[in-house]
Scaffold this motif. Structure first.
Motif, PDB file in Angstrom:
ATOM      1  N   ASP A  53       7.009  -5.752  -8.230  1.00  0.00           N
ATOM      2  CA  ASP A  53       6.165  -4.577  -8.454  1.00  0.00           C
ATOM      3  C   ASP A  53       5.364  -4.232  -7.207  1.00  0.00           C
ATOM      4  N   ALA A  54       4.789  -5.235  -6.583  1.00  0.00           N
ATOM      5  CA  ALA A  54       3.949  -5.011  -5.402  1.00  0.00           C
ATOM      6  C   ALA A  54       4.793  -4.479  -4.242  1.00  0.00           C
ATOM      7  N   ASP A  57       5.615  -0.826  -4.705  1.00  0.00           N
ATOM      8  CA  ASP A  57       4.449   0.020  -4.395  1.00  0.00           C
ATOM      9  C   ASP A  57       4.308   0.238  -2.890  1.00  0.00           C
ATOM     10  N   LEU A  60       6.839   2.739  -1.610  1.00  0.00           N
ATOM     11  CA  LEU A  60       6.414   4.105  -1.918  1.00  0.00           C
ATOM     12  C   LEU A  60       5.441   4.609  -0.863  1.00  0.00           C
ATOM     13  N   ARG A  68      13.315   1.516  -9.731  1.00  0.00           N
ATOM     14  CA  ARG A  68      13.219   0.152 -10.244  1.00  0.00           C
ATOM     15  C   ARG A  68      14.482  -0.261 -10.980  1.00  0.00           C
ATOM     16  N   THR A 163       4.214  -8.957  -0.008  1.00  0.00           N
ATOM     17  CA  THR A 163       3.542  -7.885   0.728  1.00  0.00           C
ATOM     18  C   THR A 163       2.734  -8.410   1.903  1.00  0.00           C
ATOM     19  N   THR A 207       0.800   0.195   4.651  1.00  0.00           N
ATOM     20  CA  THR A 207       0.874   1.573   4.177  1.00  0.00           C
ATOM     21  C   THR A 207       2.017   2.377   4.769  1.00  0.00           C
TER      22      THR A 207
END
Length: 458
Positions: A53-54, A57, A60, A68, A163, A207
């Motif tokens: 999930d991380a 993100d 994105l 997903r 991440t 980012t």
């Protein structure tokens, strides 16, 4: 050095003939261009759990379309399968089978990337089996891909997360055209000391903003054996990425060396690296002109091939002197000098010959295996600090050296890799530039093969 067969079968009529005859049909690889988008089509992130999930993100935030789950018929630029939470072999089935569906939808030059934890970091047999199973599965997928697509893996060490800036740096490298000839390989990443990751690199990782066209700006790099071939291309790519480059080679190559220096806007230093004062001369040159040495690329190397039964001392000793003894001696001087940065990078050229051996290259293979041993031992001393040392092991690369191989042997060697072609000097240079960057601050003691998933000696 051009692969005329590759060019031929990528035109319509010869391509149809090759397909009808069942001949190899290598694809033109997607290599890096400064304006390239990381992913033109969507990227599917397979796997469940917080790590997946991380990571989705973050992608994105990199202005990448993320799915997903696989959508029937939708073309994909890449598939990332996140298995960092796998606790037993049974946990692999669902995400790997979904990856299988994604593979069908990859565009030419697509990417498959597995993310897992290290089997060495667990004592649980089922957990270790699952993690090692991912290794075998991804390497097998790499053999199955077509259209110039590649499959590689990121191994998270210790408490490193999906991440972490260093994990994301490896992900960006694998997604990009810079990894075109890196296939079936795994990079182990650890969390790096904060002081070894610049603010820009951390922002980019988190980012996707502020991606630098010149990630090596302000750094000074020394490249040995830089007068031609892979060394010259390394100098060009490091300069493209913003580094101030000192190119080093023997006096006999002075004219070519000066041309490379002029081309990259750097300086040339004529020195035989096997001499006792080579490191001192390099350090003095860098200190007087730039102040600090940030990146060392040990590229210089020679071959003196002969079957061991016919090997003489001069052939053996000359190869060992250039390919490994010089590096050991220079590194000792560099590491003891205040000129070498506390966040310095050392990247050495190994070879697939040093991993798998190669007929008639016992001396060369010994020297290149020695490079790997040196890197792993020195990495232990660097562990937890800001410095890193890694090796790049090229396979069959289209150079003047491989041009001297008999034509039929050369054609066979080209087609044996998963990508069915030789690599280019730029493929080696891109990997070295990545390892020299802040994005690779958590990569230490690694040997990254640039061989198209093959073990033909360089």
């Amino acid at each position: 050095m051009a692969d005329s067969y590759l060019n031929l079968v990528n035109t319509p009529l010869p391509a149809r003939i090759a397909k009808a005859l069942g001949l190899p049909r290598p694809s033109v690889l997607r290599r890096y261009t400064p304006s390239e988008a990381l992913a033109v089509n969507p990227v599917v992130v397979a796997g469940s759990g917080p790590g997946a999930d991380a990571l989705a993100d973050v992608l994105l935030g990199w202005d990448v379309e993320v799915r997903r789950h696989v959508l029937p018929g939708e073309k994909l630029s890449a598939a990332v399968v996140v298995l960092d939470a796998a606790a037993s072999p049974a946990d692999l089935a669902a995400p790997m089978l979904e990856l299988g569906q994604a593979v069908r939808l990859l565009v030419p030059g697509g990417r498959v990337i597995g993310v897992l934890r290290s089997p060495a970091d667990t004592t649980d047999p089922a957990e270790a089996a699952a993690r090692q199973g991912v290794d075998g599965a991804i390497r097998s997928v790499a053999h199955e891909l077509r259209g110039g697509a590649t499959a590689n893996g990121i191994i998270l060490r210790g408490s490193t997360t999906t991440t972490d800036p260093t994990a994301l740096g490896a992900l960006r490298f694998f997604l990009s055209g810079k990894s075109a000839y890196v296939d079936g390989q795994f990079i182990e990443v650890s969390s790096a000391p904060v002081e070894s990751i610049s603010e820009l690199a951390a922002s980019t990782a988190a980012t996707g903003e502020g991606v630098a066209d010149q990630p090596l700006a302000g750094r000074t790099a020394v490249v040995t054996g830089a007068a031609r071939g892979i060394g010259a291309k390394i100098a060009e790519v490091l300069a493209r990425d913003g580094a101030r480059v000192v190119v080093v080679d023997v006096p006999a190559a002075g004219e070519q060396l000066a041309q490379v220096a002029n081309r990259v806007g750097g300086t040339a230093l004529q020195v035989d690296i096997t001499t006792a004062d080579a490191a001192t001369r390099i350090l003095d040159h860098v200190r007087q002109r730039y102040g600090t040495l940030d990146i060392v690329v040990h590229n210089a190397g020679i071959t003196r091939d002969k079957l061991l039964a016919n090997m003489d001392a001069s052939r053996w000793d000359s190869v060992m002197a250039v390919n490994i003894a010089s590096q050991l001696r220079m590194n000792e001087h560099f590491l003891a000098s205040p000129v070498f940065s506390g966040t310095g990078r050392i990247i050495s050229l190994a070879s697939t010959s040093g991993i798998a051996g190669n007929r008639g290259q016992s001396n060369y293979a010994a020297s290149k295996a020695g490079v790997i041993g040196m890197v792993r031992a020195q990495a232990a001393a660097f562990d937890g600090g800001g410095r890193t040392i890694n090796a790049v092991a090229p396979g069959f690369i289209e150079t003047d050296m491989t041009e001297k191989i008999p034509p039929l042997t050369r054609q066979v060697a080209r087609r044996l890799s998963s990508l069915q072609q030789g690599g280019l000097p730029v493929d080696v240079a891109e990997t070295i530039a990545f390892l020299a960057s802040d994005s690779a601050a958590g990569i230490n003691g690694q040997v990254l093969r640039v061989c198209g998933q093959n073990l033909v000696g360089a």
